[in-house]
Design an enzyme around this catalytic site. Structure first.
Site, mmCIF file in Angstrom:
data_model
loop_
_atom_site.group_PDB
_atom_site.id
_atom_site.type_symbol
_atom_site.label_atom_id
_atom_site.label_comp_id
_atom_site.label_asym_id
_atom_site.label_seq_id
_atom_site.Cartn_x
_atom_site.Cartn_y
_atom_site.Cartn_z
ATOM 1 N N SER A 139 -10.811 -13.289 16.379
ATOM 2 C CA SER A 139 -10.837 -13.638 14.950
ATOM 3 C C SER A 139 -9.402 -13.841 14.488
ATOM 4 O O SER A 139 -8.458 -13.366 15.151
ATOM 5 C CB SER A 139 -11.464 -12.466 14.183
ATOM 6 O OG SER A 139 -11.270 -12.589 12.801
ATOM 7 N N TYR A 152 -12.925 -3.374 12.454
ATOM 8 C CA TYR A 152 -13.036 -4.783 12.854
ATOM 9 C C TYR A 152 -11.687 -5.309 13.355
ATOM 10 O O TYR A 152 -11.598 -5.918 14.426
ATOM 11 C CB TYR A 152 -13.531 -5.599 11.650
ATOM 12 C CG TYR A 152 -13.876 -7.037 11.938
ATOM 13 C CD1 TYR A 152 -15.175 -7.397 12.309
ATOM 14 C CD2 TYR A 152 -12.927 -8.046 11.837
ATOM 15 C CE1 TYR A 152 -15.502 -8.716 12.570
ATOM 16 C CE2 TYR A 152 -13.251 -9.374 12.090
ATOM 17 C CZ TYR A 152 -14.534 -9.703 12.452
ATOM 18 O OH TYR A 152 -14.867 -11.017 12.705
#
Ligand code: NAD
Length: 257
Positions: A139, A152
């Site tokens: 990401s 995350y």
């Protein structure tokens, strides 16, 4: 080398980016294995539909990737893995001092530990076949941080590190390992964040999209699942044979800021 006839396992692929990548690789002739933790008729129907449209073999294998033994069993059940796309993911947003420990454990298990288990199980198959591609869906949050996303961001940074290690361990072989780092892509995972964020900042959902989600994405456009599928297919091509141990950002300029 084309992906025709190769077997691609895409984790977390009954929805969103994983499904988009599976569709793209199947279009290019790969036999895809779809996966999630559910075992619904609709999951198997997705694979049947891909087979029908692309004239390839597509299967759905249920495995809960929060459990290491199931992550390894997914690879064993697939039988052969030439292309491994580690994509499954979840999100939880909270300040670190309020972040539930069980959410931390779950995010690290699904998004970091499962990548270790599937990769460890698949590399010997790639070595035996004399070709392989490991593509980890990290990401923009694997390269930068945002508040309230401790688990995350940690998992996604960890995946970038693991990608480099796998690339070095396979550098003398026809196997590559890379991470794709998307900015925001409008998938169920992102949709789910919109109402909560709207409530938190007292904004409309449109304002959340423009001012919060796409705030750091200079293009002001979501990336698409088709674009990510195309980048994955490129990483499987001969042109990408010397691309290994790196990250490819698909983030509309986010990480250039
Ligand atoms: P999504 O919610 O549509 O897909 C997530 C997939 O993971 C689903 O198929 C889900 O069933 C699966 N999954 C969740 N828990 C699982 C478990 N325990 N076992 C097996 N599968 C499980 O979300 P998405 O946006 O398509 O996200 C896919 C990946 O892309 C994630 O790793 C996410 O972090 C990453 N990503 C997404 C964006 C974005 O903007 N959407 C941006 C950057 C990175």
């Amino acid at each position: 080398m084309s992906v025709k006839g190769k077997t691609a396992v895409i984790t977390g692929s009954n929805s969103g980016i994983g499904l988009g990548i599976a569709q793209e690789l199947a279009q290019a002739g790969a036999n895809v294995v779809l996966n999630s933790y559910t075992d619904n008729k609709a999951d198997h129907a997705l694979a049947d539909e891909i087979s029908r449209v692309t004239n390839t073999k597509a299967r759905y294998i249920q495995a809960d990737l929060s459990k290491g033994d199931q992550a390894r069993a997914l690879i064993e059940q697939a039988g052969q893995v030439d292309i491994l796309i580690n994509n499954a993911g979840i999100q939880h947003v909270a300040p670190i001092d309020e972040f539930p420990a069980e959410k931390w454990d779950m995010i690290i298990a699904i998004m970091l530990s499962s990548v270790f288990h599937t990769t460890a199980a698949a590399i010997p198959m790639m070595r035996k076949a004399g070709w392989g591609r490991v593509i980890n869906i990290s990401s923009a949050h694997g390269l930068t941080a945002s508040p309230y996303k401790s688990a995350y961001v940690s998992a996604k940074h960890g995946v970038v590190g693991m990608t480099k290690v796998v690339a070095l361990e396979t550098a003398r072989e026809p196997i590559t390992a890379n991470a794709i780092c998307p900015g925001y892509v409008r998938t169920p995972l992102v949709e789910a964040q919109i109402p909560d964020t709207a409530k938190k900042y007292d904004m409309t959902e449109e304002e959340v999209i423009e001012k919060v989600l796409l705030e750091r994405q200079p293009s002001k456009e979501f990336a698409t699942t088709e674009q990510l599928g195309g980048v994955a297919a490129f990483l499987c091509s001969d042109a990408a044979a010397q691309i290994t141990g790196t990250t490819i950002s698909v983030d509309g300029g986010w990480t250039a800021l």
